[in-house]
Design an enzyme around this catalytic site. Sequence first.
Site, PDB file in Angstrom:
ATOM      1  N   HIS A 156      82.382  43.655  93.969  1.00 13.70           N
ATOM      2  CA  HIS A 156      81.877  44.648  93.010  1.00 13.70           C
ATOM      3  C   HIS A 156      81.030  45.694  93.725  1.00 13.70           C
ATOM      4  O   HIS A 156      81.187  46.902  93.483  1.00 13.70           O
ATOM      5  CB  HIS A 156      81.047  43.957  91.930  1.00 13.70           C
ATOM      6  N   GLU A 157      80.149  45.250  94.613  1.00 12.21           N
ATOM      7  CA  GLU A 157      79.324  46.208  95.353  1.00 12.21           C
ATOM      8  C   GLU A 157      80.178  47.050  96.290  1.00 12.21           C
ATOM      9  O   GLU A 157      79.893  48.237  96.498  1.00 12.21           O
ATOM     10  CB  GLU A 157      78.223  45.482  96.124  1.00 12.21           C
ATOM     11  N   HIS A 191      81.410  49.994  94.472  1.00  8.82           N
ATOM     12  CA  HIS A 191      80.512  51.153  94.459  1.00  8.82           C
ATOM     13  C   HIS A 191      80.640  51.960  95.758  1.00  8.82           C
ATOM     14  O   HIS A 191      80.569  53.196  95.738  1.00  8.82           O
ATOM     15  CB  HIS A 191      79.067  50.693  94.274  1.00  8.82           C
ATOM     16  N   HIS A 237      81.708  55.870  96.116  1.00  7.33           N
ATOM     17  CA  HIS A 237      80.976  56.841  96.913  1.00  7.33           C
ATOM     18  C   HIS A 237      81.887  57.546  97.901  1.00  7.33           C
ATOM     19  O   HIS A 237      81.822  58.771  98.087  1.00  7.33           O
ATOM     20  CB  HIS A 237      79.837  56.134  97.657  1.00  7.33           C
TER      21      HIS A 237
END
Length: 233
Positions: free
Chosen positions: A102-103, A106, A110
């Site tokens: 999940h991270e 991100h 980006h």
Amino acid sequence: MYYPMYFDPTYILVLIGVIICLVASAKMNATFSKYSRIRNHSGMTGREAAEVILHRVGIYDVRIEHVSGRLTDHYDPTSKVLRLSDATYNSTSVAALGVAAHECGHAMQHATAYAPLRFRGALVPVANFGSAIAWPLILVGLFLTGNTSSLILNLGILAFSLAVLFQLVTLPVEFNASNRAVRVLGSSGLLYPEELQDTRKVLTAAALTYVAGAASAILQLLRILLLTSDRRD
């Protein structure tokens, strides 16, 4: 009608928001704890999985670091650092791989200049300022009269609305990151299909905490509108 602060029936809205957040948090903690006890078939840790995922999508300039705490995982776009918590960094559970992925989602957002992520980033300073200044403005406005009162109250409502907007923009950002995580975990073969289903449950529970936060913020805004309705008319 405006009620004195010591007898304010609109507090029921705050209570509802608190209950929603507590239920979502309890669901998240229970789900994460359950699937933290299930080891993924490869024995890969959260840190190792994050590295594989990032490299698989062509991201090589993001560092992976350990951060203390439980479920304090986050991606820092400013320094391009993905920080994994105690429960994720060295854990081989399916829950840890889901959180790590999940991270990474991100980080992918980006890298591709995902519009909602950029918008949320731009909102951070104004949302923080709005949440800090909203209630002082509203309280001052309630003690004043006339046009000055209405002006200050409207400014307070606008300030709090920015904080609510941040919560709402966060929803598509978090859901998209989870969707990216599930896709890459499935396509990379890091998890078996049944493990992927377990991970999806963890990410869904995590997403509900953001939904609860947004709902609580909306209820707070509704309370403010009710408290100040007569003064703004």
